[in-house]
Design a protein around this motif. Structure first.
Motif, PDB file in Angstrom:
ATOM      1  N   GLN A 162       0.797  -1.198  -0.233  1.00 35.39           N
ATOM      2  CA  GLN A 162      -0.084   0.140   0.214  1.00 35.39           C
ATOM      3  C   GLN A 162       0.848   1.422   0.318  1.00 35.39           C
ATOM      4  O   GLN A 162       0.479   2.230  -0.639  1.00 35.39           O
ATOM      5  CB  GLN A 162      -0.469   0.361   1.331  1.00 35.39           C
ATOM      6  N   LYS A 163       1.914   1.571   0.887  1.00 33.27           N
ATOM      7  CA  LYS A 163       2.830   2.138   0.706  1.00 33.27           C
ATOM      8  C   LYS A 163       3.112   2.253  -0.141  1.00 33.27           C
ATOM      9  O   LYS A 163       3.309   3.340  -1.064  1.00 33.27           O
ATOM     10  CB  LYS A 163       3.416   2.305   1.684  1.00 33.27           C
ATOM     11  N   LEU A 164       3.946   1.622  -1.160  1.00 35.22           N
ATOM     12  CA  LEU A 164       4.544   1.624  -2.068  1.00 35.22           C
ATOM     13  C   LEU A 164       3.793   2.449  -3.416  1.00 35.22           C
ATOM     14  O   LEU A 164       4.439   3.328  -3.869  1.00 35.22           O
ATOM     15  CB  LEU A 164       5.391  -0.153  -2.568  1.00 35.22           C
ATOM     16  N   LEU A 165       2.625   1.520  -3.279  1.00 36.66           N
ATOM     17  CA  LEU A 165       2.217   2.504  -4.720  1.00 36.66           C
ATOM     18  C   LEU A 165       1.042   3.550  -4.842  1.00 36.66           C
ATOM     19  O   LEU A 165       1.440   3.868  -5.437  1.00 36.66           O
ATOM     20  CB  LEU A 165       0.323   0.713  -4.963  1.00 36.66           C
ATOM     21  N   SER A 166       0.461   3.803  -3.396  1.00 39.60           N
ATOM     22  CA  SER A 166       0.810   4.915  -3.386  1.00 39.60           C
ATOM     23  C   SER A 166       1.465   6.503  -3.320  1.00 39.60           C
ATOM     24  O   SER A 166       1.357   6.912  -3.173  1.00 39.60           O
ATOM     25  CB  SER A 166      -0.096   5.223  -1.994  1.00 39.60           C
ATOM     26  N   THR A 167       2.696   6.188  -2.881  1.00 40.15           N
ATOM     27  CA  THR A 167       3.903   6.538  -3.074  1.00 40.15           C
ATOM     28  C   THR A 167       5.007   7.089  -4.490  1.00 40.15           C
ATOM     29  O   THR A 167       4.576   8.466  -4.793  1.00 40.15           O
ATOM     30  CB  THR A 167       4.820   6.414  -2.359  1.00 40.15           C
ATOM     31  N   LEU A 168       4.517   5.925  -5.028  1.00 39.14           N
ATOM     32  CA  LEU A 168       5.208   5.924  -6.595  1.00 39.14           C
ATOM     33  C   LEU A 168       3.917   7.060  -7.334  1.00 39.14           C
ATOM     34  O   LEU A 168       4.499   7.037  -8.226  1.00 39.14           O
ATOM     35  CB  LEU A 168       4.901   4.725  -7.104  1.00 39.14           C
ATOM     36  N   LEU A 169       2.452   6.290  -7.139  1.00 44.30           N
ATOM     37  CA  LEU A 169       1.408   7.141  -7.582  1.00 44.30           C
ATOM     38  C   LEU A 169       1.242   8.164  -7.359  1.00 44.30           C
ATOM     39  O   LEU A 169       0.457   9.303  -7.662  1.00 44.30           O
ATOM     40  CB  LEU A 169       0.183   5.844  -8.053  1.00 44.30           C
ATOM     41  N   ASN A 170       2.234   8.922  -6.334  1.00 39.37           N
ATOM     42  CA  ASN A 170       1.670   9.864  -5.327  1.00 39.37           C
ATOM     43  C   ASN A 170      -0.174  10.248  -5.086  1.00 39.37           C
ATOM     44  O   ASN A 170      -0.361  11.545  -5.737  1.00 39.37           O
ATOM     45  CB  ASN A 170       1.962  11.605  -6.455  1.00 39.37           C
ATOM     46  N   ASP A 171      -0.429   9.521  -4.067  1.00 34.65           N
ATOM     47  CA  ASP A 171      -2.670   9.065  -4.225  1.00 34.65           C
ATOM     48  C   ASP A 171      -2.200   8.540  -2.712  1.00 34.65           C
ATOM     49  O   ASP A 171      -2.472   7.075  -2.454  1.00 34.65           O
ATOM     50  CB  ASP A 171      -2.832   8.402  -5.437  1.00 34.65           C
ATOM     51  N   ARG A 172      -2.183   9.032  -1.942  1.00 33.22           N
ATOM     52  CA  ARG A 172      -2.656   9.189  -0.586  1.00 33.22           C
ATOM     53  C   ARG A 172      -3.365   7.892  -0.219  1.00 33.22           C
ATOM     54  O   ARG A 172      -3.916   7.553   0.420  1.00 33.22           O
ATOM     55  CB  ARG A 172      -2.592  10.309   0.265  1.00 33.22           C
ATOM     56  N   ASP A 173      -5.181   8.496  -1.248  1.00 34.33           N
ATOM     57  CA  ASP A 173      -5.907   7.713  -1.334  1.00 34.33           C
ATOM     58  C   ASP A 173      -5.871   6.357  -1.695  1.00 34.33           C
ATOM     59  O   ASP A 173      -7.225   6.017  -1.599  1.00 34.33           O
ATOM     60  CB  ASP A 173      -7.351   8.933  -0.990  1.00 34.33           C
ATOM     61  N   LEU A 174      -5.363   5.720  -1.936  1.00 37.97           N
ATOM     62  CA  LEU A 174      -5.281   5.043  -3.163  1.00 37.97           C
ATOM     63  C   LEU A 174      -5.693   3.209  -2.726  1.00 37.97           C
ATOM     64  O   LEU A 174      -5.617   3.063  -1.092  1.00 37.97           O
ATOM     65  CB  LEU A 174      -3.723   4.714  -3.768  1.00 37.97           C
TER      66      LEU A 174
END
Length: 430
Positions: A162-174
């Motif tokens: 969750q942390k990896l993808l939300s950081t890479l995609l710049n989407d905290r609510d991912l």
């Protein structure tokens, strides 16, 4: 940095063609501006035309790609001018240059995986962090996942994903949904960016597969850096491997002196003792830093007592880092590691194989496993290990009381009667 896009340098310097138009009737173009100010603007244009930068008359690629290339180049130049932030990190710069070369050579349009491999405390995370800080501005997205071995056990891999993808995609609510399909679900967004990913302290192939997914889900030019104590993990995923070397003698002395003498050279009184510490640490950065800090501003009697204790008892902070490598071994690997630490260091590998194989253990593959995990090395066909790892192994053996009468009879038939063995024997029968 200047950028001249479809403009001749001489037009800017001499205010010709389209650049001449605003100055033809300056009182109309620049109402209320004095002649001196207009003259200064002309001079500024002439100066600007001679600043180093880009002169683009025609482009063979898209304008978007050109802008991206200029942005990356600008970042590199600014990064070279900025303070490195590596003060006190002895030997880092030379190792960074090697890694940067590995990451930039060949297959520029493919996803590259680089593994930084080495024993605990040798500086893998520090090096990866420096590399990440230096390179992240060249990518569209980046993420540094620290201490995966420990954090995956504490909070689970799903939390890390969750942390990896939300950081890479710049989407905290991912919302990643079902973890097994997360990368596929966000493939379009992942492929829209060149990404830099660091997976720090990985100890299981499943962690890499779960967090990174498949290379096909990333844009070409993306880079994945993995730090691990197990080189076999990097081979399994077909990544390129960089085995982090220990500090050389000059680097080791510099790092130790920074911590023990606040950067000064050791005085005559401490030269011999310093050499003893360097011989014990053998280029291991964590040991040099911890011991240097511990010995700082201490008298030579304290140094002598400390060095004497280190012959049989590990330093607590160093022990904790090294012990995790031992804890991750299986039962057979642990036994062989302890055998080597207590009895077989510097013995010929063929002799060790013959002894342990005769005791019902297929030791060849186990030795390879211990090499892959950076716990032992082979030198001139002899098995070697770091002094600190040997001391740790001896401590573990004594605590576990692993020596039995049958062990003694078995080992004695091979002529093993070292002083350390006698100590183990005395401990076992007392």
């Amino acid at each position: 940095m200047k950028i001249l896009y479809k403009v001749d340098k001489s037009d800017v310097e001499k205010q010709e063609k389209s650049f001449a138009v605003p100055f033809e009737v300056p009182e109309v173009t620049f109402p209320g501006v004095t002649a001196e100010e207009i003259s200064s603007w002309r001079a500024a244009l002439a100066t600007a035309s001679n600043i180093l930068g880009y002169v683009v008359k025609e482009i063979s690629t898209s304008e978007a790609k050109l802008v991206d290339e200029i942005a990356v180049d600008t970042f590199k130049k600014l990064n070279d001018l900025a303070p490195s932030g590596n003060e006190g990190l002895v030997g880092v710069e030379s190792r960074l240059r090697i890694l940067e070369k590995l990451l930039s050579c060949n297959e520029l349009d493919s996803v590259q995986i680089i593994g930084i491999v080495g024993m605990g405390g040798i500086g893998k995370t520090t090096l990866a962090d420096c590399l990440y800080g230096r390179m992240r501005g060249q990518f569209d997205g980046s993420c540094f996942l620290t201490n995966i071995r420990e954090n995956s056990g504490r909070s689970g891999l799903e939390s890390l994903l969750q942390k990896l993808l939300s950081t890479l995609l710049n989407d905290r609510d991912l919302e990643i949904g079902a973890p097994g399909y997360a990368h596929e679900r966000f493939e379009r967004r992942l492929k829209s960016k060149r990404l830099l990913i660091v997976l720090d302290d990985v100890n299981d192939e499943k962690q890499i597969r779960y967090l990174m997914g498949h290379c096909k889900w990333y844009q070409g030019g993306s880079r994945v850096i993995i730090t691990t104590r197990d080189s076999k993990l990097i081979e399994t995923i077909k990544g390129r491997k960089y085995v982090l070397p220990k500090l050389n003698d000059r680097e080791a002395l510099k790092l130790f002196s920074l911590n023990a003498f606040n950067g000064s050279c050791p005085s005559k009184e401490f030269k011999s003792l310093t050499n003893m510490v360097l011989d014990y640490a053998k280029g291991h950065p964590l040991a040099l830093k911890v011991l240097g800090s511990d010995l700082c501003e201490r008298d030579n009697l304290y140094w002598e007592a400390k060095l004497d204790r280190l012959k049989s008892i590990s330093h607590g902070d160093i022990y904790e880092v090294l012990e995790t490598s031992y804890e991750e071994l299986n039962f057979v690997q642990r036994n062989v590691f302890l055998d080597i630490a207590c009895f077989f260091r510097s013995e010929k590998v063929d002799y060790v194989r013959s002894v342990l194989n005769g005791h019902g253990v297929d030791v060849s593959s186990v030795i390879e496993d211990l090499i892959d995990k950076c716990l032992i090395t082979l030198s001139n066909n002899r098995i070697e290990m770091h002094d600190m790892l040997q001391t740790m192994g001896k401590e573990i053996s004594l605590k576990a009381e692993t020596i039995t009468i049958s062990d003694f009879r078995w080992l004695s038939q091979y002529g093993i009667h070292s002083k350390w063995y006698i100590r183990l024997w005395d401990s076992a029968i007392s």
